[in-house]
Design an enzyme around this catalytic site. Sequence first.
Site, PDB file in Angstrom:
ATOM      1  N   ASP A   1     -14.194 -48.959 -36.966  1.00 30.47           N
ATOM      2  CA  ASP A   1     -13.804 -50.205 -36.309  1.00 30.47           C
ATOM      3  C   ASP A   1     -13.418 -49.961 -34.856  1.00 30.47           C
ATOM      4  O   ASP A   1     -13.232 -48.819 -34.412  1.00 30.47           O
ATOM      5  CB  ASP A   1     -12.614 -50.829 -37.039  1.00 30.47           C
ATOM      6  CG  ASP A   1     -12.999 -51.433 -38.374  1.00 30.47           C
ATOM      7  OD1 ASP A   1     -14.194 -51.700 -38.586  1.00 30.47           O
ATOM      8  OD2 ASP A   1     -12.100 -51.624 -39.218  1.00 30.47           O
TER       9      ASP A   1
ATOM     10  N   TYR B   1     -10.320 -38.785 -43.321  1.00 34.14           N
ATOM     11  CA  TYR B   1      -9.646 -39.384 -42.175  1.00 34.14           C
ATOM     12  C   TYR B   1      -8.228 -38.838 -42.046  1.00 34.14           C
ATOM     13  O   TYR B   1      -7.620 -38.404 -43.032  1.00 34.14           O
ATOM     14  CB  TYR B   1      -9.555 -40.904 -42.343  1.00 34.14           C
ATOM     15  CG  TYR B   1     -10.828 -41.652 -42.056  1.00 34.14           C
ATOM     16  CD1 TYR B   1     -11.058 -42.236 -40.811  1.00 34.14           C
ATOM     17  CD2 TYR B   1     -11.808 -41.799 -43.039  1.00 34.14           C
ATOM     18  CE1 TYR B   1     -12.221 -42.943 -40.554  1.00 34.14           C
ATOM     19  CE2 TYR B   1     -12.978 -42.503 -42.787  1.00 34.14           C
ATOM     20  CZ  TYR B   1     -13.176 -43.080 -41.546  1.00 34.14           C
ATOM     21  OH  TYR B   1     -14.330 -43.770 -41.279  1.00 34.14           O
TER      22      TYR B   1
END
Length: 290
Positions: free
Chosen positions: A63, A124
């Site tokens: 994003d 992540y």
Amino acid sequence: MSDEVEPGLVRVRLDLSYDGRDFSGWARQPLGRRTVQGEIEDALRTVTRSGVTYDLTVAGRTDAGVHARGQVAHVDLPEEVWAEHREKLLRRLAGRLPHDVRIWRVAEAPSGFNARFSAIWRRYAYRVTDNVGGVDPLLRGHVLWHDWELDVEAMNVASAALLGEHDFAAYCKKREGATTIRTLQELSWVRGDDGIVTATVRADAFCHNMVRSLVGALLHVGDGHRGAEWPGKVLAAAVRDSSVHVVKPHGLTLEEVGYPADELLAARSKEARNMRTLPGSSAGGPGGCC
């Protein structure tokens, strides 16, 4: 569905990183919005002196504002273009790309490789500090400031209940035709010597906003606003919960993408395309990003 490369083309793997703060996410968008995909595809077209754009496929679409240290993509290039440019492509891309995106490796991909579907996990990291003075100015673009003291032990206790294969609908932004079933392989928190608390989140794939929603829920546990059992109860409800806060994107970095041995790439790609269900749930296609 096959991942055989069309005749006359060569599949090329790209390993890259970028600082996401000035990008409107990974995926190319209309109206001139700046994206990572757009910058790389434009650079490829320029350095290969091509009249067409070669489309990239990425391991995980990120994003706006999300960073990547270990992103992977692939592109199918005509054999003659690859033969002409392969030896100097990396250096030429370095000279053409903006400084907030770098490609570190360009190599012909093994048979069956698909940057997205061949991946077996994505890892992540989300970084946050509860320092009463705020964030180090040199790290402000990569670390979230949380204005409450965090109990890392409580966050790890709460995280344990979220591991495994579940329907993460409560922590995802639903997308039409996409499943929210994921296998969360790791979710742990560590406070470093510098006081920064880092969440490591690893899964076979992530649905939209999943990582930032999980982090938001666990920060509420860490600061004492919720009990350690609360994130698990939210998960079990399997519906989007308005009390789960989606944290800001700048603390999130895609650190690494894992792939199986070369001889297993094609099988993994085929498996990843299959629709997944849990007992009593409905099927859906591949999900999005975080």
